[in-house]
Design an enzyme around this catalytic site. Structure first.
Site, PDB file in Angstrom:
ATOM      1  N   LYS A  13       0.798  -1.364  -0.048  1.00 13.18           N
ATOM      2  CA  LYS A  13       0.123   0.097  -0.066  1.00 13.18           C
ATOM      3  C   LYS A  13       0.724   1.340   0.081  1.00 13.18           C
ATOM      4  O   LYS A  13       0.498   2.023  -0.841  1.00 13.18           O
ATOM      5  CB  LYS A  13      -1.076   0.083   1.218  1.00 13.18           C
ATOM      6  CG  LYS A  13      -1.921  -1.031   1.377  1.00 13.18           C
ATOM      7  CD  LYS A  13      -2.769  -0.824   2.700  1.00 13.18           C
ATOM      8  CE  LYS A  13      -2.299  -0.719   3.862  1.00 13.18           C
ATOM      9  NZ  LYS A  13      -1.802  -2.151   4.501  1.00 13.18           N
ATOM     10  N   ARG A  88      -9.712   1.337   8.806  1.00 15.51           N
ATOM     11  CA  ARG A  88      -9.249  -0.026   9.097  1.00 15.51           C
ATOM     12  C   ARG A  88     -10.495  -0.807   9.985  1.00 15.51           C
ATOM     13  O   ARG A  88     -10.309  -2.125  10.060  1.00 15.51           O
ATOM     14  CB  ARG A  88      -7.986  -0.052  10.021  1.00 15.51           C
ATOM     15  CG  ARG A  88      -6.658  -0.299   9.206  1.00 15.51           C
ATOM     16  CD  ARG A  88      -5.456  -0.460  10.384  1.00 15.51           C
ATOM     17  NE  ARG A  88      -4.569  -0.964  10.262  1.00 15.51           N
ATOM     18  CZ  ARG A  88      -3.451  -0.190   9.793  1.00 15.51           C
ATOM     19  NH1 ARG A  88      -3.643   1.135   9.372  1.00 15.51           N
ATOM     20  NH2 ARG A  88      -2.156  -0.703   9.453  1.00 15.51           N
ATOM     21  N   ARG A 127      11.760  -5.082   4.903  1.00 16.41           N
ATOM     22  CA  ARG A 127      11.178  -3.812   4.481  1.00 16.41           C
ATOM     23  C   ARG A 127      11.991  -3.021   5.576  1.00 16.41           C
ATOM     24  O   ARG A 127      12.411  -3.425   6.482  1.00 16.41           O
ATOM     25  CB  ARG A 127       9.799  -3.693   5.137  1.00 16.41           C
ATOM     26  CG  ARG A 127       9.004  -2.514   4.810  1.00 16.41           C
ATOM     27  CD  ARG A 127       7.454  -2.631   4.682  1.00 16.41           C
ATOM     28  NE  ARG A 127       6.866  -3.063   6.104  1.00 16.41           N
ATOM     29  CZ  ARG A 127       5.664  -2.973   5.987  1.00 16.41           C
ATOM     30  NH1 ARG A 127       4.832  -2.670   4.977  1.00 16.41           N
ATOM     31  NH2 ARG A 127       4.932  -3.397   7.114  1.00 16.41           N
ATOM     32  N   ARG A 161      10.817  -1.560  11.357  1.00 16.60           N
ATOM     33  CA  ARG A 161       9.964  -1.195  12.105  1.00 16.60           C
ATOM     34  C   ARG A 161       9.461  -2.371  13.332  1.00 16.60           C
ATOM     35  O   ARG A 161       9.513  -3.117  13.146  1.00 16.60           O
ATOM     36  CB  ARG A 161       8.457  -1.157  11.286  1.00 16.60           C
ATOM     37  CG  ARG A 161       8.563   0.378  10.856  1.00 16.60           C
ATOM     38  CD  ARG A 161       7.158   0.330   9.595  1.00 16.60           C
ATOM     39  NE  ARG A 161       5.939  -0.168  10.221  1.00 16.60           N
ATOM     40  CZ  ARG A 161       4.742  -0.117   9.431  1.00 16.60           C
ATOM     41  NH1 ARG A 161       4.827   0.296   8.177  1.00 16.60           N
ATOM     42  NH2 ARG A 161       3.698  -0.602  10.150  1.00 16.60           N
ATOM     43  N   ARG A 172      -0.790  -8.490  13.513  1.00 18.18           N
ATOM     44  CA  ARG A 172      -1.290  -7.513  12.572  1.00 18.18           C
ATOM     45  C   ARG A 172      -2.139  -8.123  11.606  1.00 18.18           C
ATOM     46  O   ARG A 172      -3.285  -7.704  11.264  1.00 18.18           O
ATOM     47  CB  ARG A 172      -0.324  -6.708  11.965  1.00 18.18           C
ATOM     48  CG  ARG A 172       0.330  -5.619  12.926  1.00 18.18           C
ATOM     49  CD  ARG A 172       1.495  -5.185  12.613  1.00 18.18           C
ATOM     50  NE  ARG A 172       1.618  -4.529  11.193  1.00 18.18           N
ATOM     51  CZ  ARG A 172       2.630  -4.251  10.699  1.00 18.18           C
ATOM     52  NH1 ARG A 172       3.719  -4.997  10.682  1.00 18.18           N
ATOM     53  NH2 ARG A 172       2.420  -3.370   9.359  1.00 18.18           N
TER      54      ARG A 172
HETATM   55  P1  AMP Z   1       0.385   1.158   9.209  1.00 16.90           P
HETATM   56  O1  AMP Z   1       1.831   1.588   9.154  1.00 16.90           O
HETATM   57  O2  AMP Z   1      -0.490   1.608   8.350  1.00 16.90           O
HETATM   58  O3  AMP Z   1       0.740  -0.594   9.000  1.00 16.90           O
HETATM   59  O4  AMP Z   1       0.218   1.200  10.816  1.00 16.90           O
HETATM   60  C1  AMP Z   1       1.020   0.740  11.981  1.00 16.90           C
HETATM   61  C2  AMP Z   1       0.372   0.676  13.160  1.00 16.90           C
HETATM   62  O5  AMP Z   1      -0.470   2.125  13.339  1.00 16.90           O
HETATM   63  C3  AMP Z   1      -1.302  -0.534  13.157  1.00 16.90           C
HETATM   64  O6  AMP Z   1      -0.552  -1.582  13.542  1.00 16.90           O
HETATM   65  C4  AMP Z   1      -2.069   0.472  14.372  1.00 16.90           C
HETATM   66  O7  AMP Z   1      -1.387   0.144  15.670  1.00 16.90           O
HETATM   67  C5  AMP Z   1      -1.786   1.760  14.078  1.00 16.90           C
HETATM   68  N1  AMP Z   1      -2.865   2.376  13.095  1.00 16.90           N
HETATM   69  C6  AMP Z   1      -2.375   2.938  11.877  1.00 16.90           C
HETATM   70  N2  AMP Z   1      -3.647   3.180  11.345  1.00 16.90           N
HETATM   71  C7  AMP Z   1      -4.695   2.821  12.147  1.00 16.90           C
HETATM   72  C8  AMP Z   1      -6.050   2.774  11.880  1.00 16.90           C
HETATM   73  N3  AMP Z   1      -6.800   3.303  10.950  1.00 16.90           N
HETATM   74  N4  AMP Z   1      -6.784   2.355  13.079  1.00 16.90           N
HETATM   75  C9  AMP Z   1      -6.220   1.649  14.179  1.00 16.90           C
HETATM   76  N5  AMP Z   1      -4.699   1.694  14.164  1.00 16.90           N
HETATM   77  C10 AMP Z   1      -4.238   2.216  13.400  1.00 16.90           C
END
Ligand code: AMP
Length: 215
Positions: A13, A88, A127, A161, A172
């Site tokens: 993404k 999400r 990554r 990360r 996740r």
């Molecule tokens: P990402 O970079 O999008 O994979 O997000 C990393 C982490 O941030 C996720 O595993 C969640 O802990 C938190 N996070 C990011 N976006 C959201 C969202 N829309 N709703 C809830 N948690 C989020």
């Protein structure tokens, strides 16, 4: 044009979003990036989110809804935007619909990147992210020009990360299949889902997306 990217962690993404915003000239809002920056800066938001993020769990809906509601009024968002990692959950999608409706806007395309689990595990293990500007890399498929150094801002070393550790990735994926996967049905009912095969070169996937959105 207002666009959402869906797809499991590691589906590509972030990478495809970067390419698309460059092509369409619209801004990207990644709730994950906003939260990671808040954690790094030690703000109140960061303190609320840190433990949940590190465990691979979702941050409460109200918190992320607040981030998006605050951001989409910015002048940069007037001619369209791309949301990456948000919504999400179905309640987040409903909150987003309400926020957009109030502003006379709507989602035009939901790009759903489909990628098998074994490909995801490989992508996530390679990554790397710039700890300063959040630019994303992959050790084999998208390496920086100078090893372990950010092309955009020169920061070195790049970081892995914390939530990309294998046990966190599994958590996740659980969050994804139990909550986020339901969004496909939510948006299918609105007729805006464009399902994209997310396996192939970055250029191939970019072309599939371009064809699906007609731009
Ligand atoms: P990402 O970079 O999008 O994979 O997000 C990393 C982490 O941030 C996720 O595993 C969640 O802990 C938190 N996070 C990011 N976006 C959201 C969202 N829309 N709703 C809830 N948690 C989020």
């Amino acid at each position: 044009m207002n666009i959402i990217f869906l797809g499991p962690p590691g589906a590509g993404k972030g990478t495809q979003a970067q390419r698309l915003i460059a092509r369409l000239g619209i801004p990207q809002l990644s709730t994950g990036d906003v939260l990671r920056k808040a954690v790094a800066a030690g703000t109140e938001l960061g303190k609320q989110a840190k433990a949940l993020m590190e465990a691979g769990k979702l941050v409460p809906d109200e918190v992320v809804n607040g981030i998006v509601d605050g951001a989409i009024d910015g002048p940069a968002f007037a001619n369209g935007f791309l949301l990456d990692g948000y919504p999400r959950t179905v309640p987040q999608a409903e909150a987003l619909d309400a926020m957009l409706k109030k502003r006379g806007k709507r989602i035009d395309h939901v790009i759903d990147l489909e990628v098998p689990t074994e490909v995801i595990v490989d992508r996530i293990s390679g990554r790397r992210t710039c700890p300063k500007c959040s630019a994303g890399y992959h050790v084999t498929s998208q390496p920086p020009k100078v090893a372990d150094t950010c092309d955009k801002c020169g920061t070195s070393p790049l970081s892995v990360r914390a939530d990309d550790a294998p046990d966190r990735v599994r958590q996740r994926m659980v969050e994804y299949s139990s909550k986020t996967a339901l969004l496909t049905g939510y948006y299918k009912a609105q007729g805006v889902v464009r399902t994209i095969d997310g396996v192939g070169s970055m250029e191939e996937i970019e072309q599939r997306i371009s064809k699906a959105i007609g731009r």
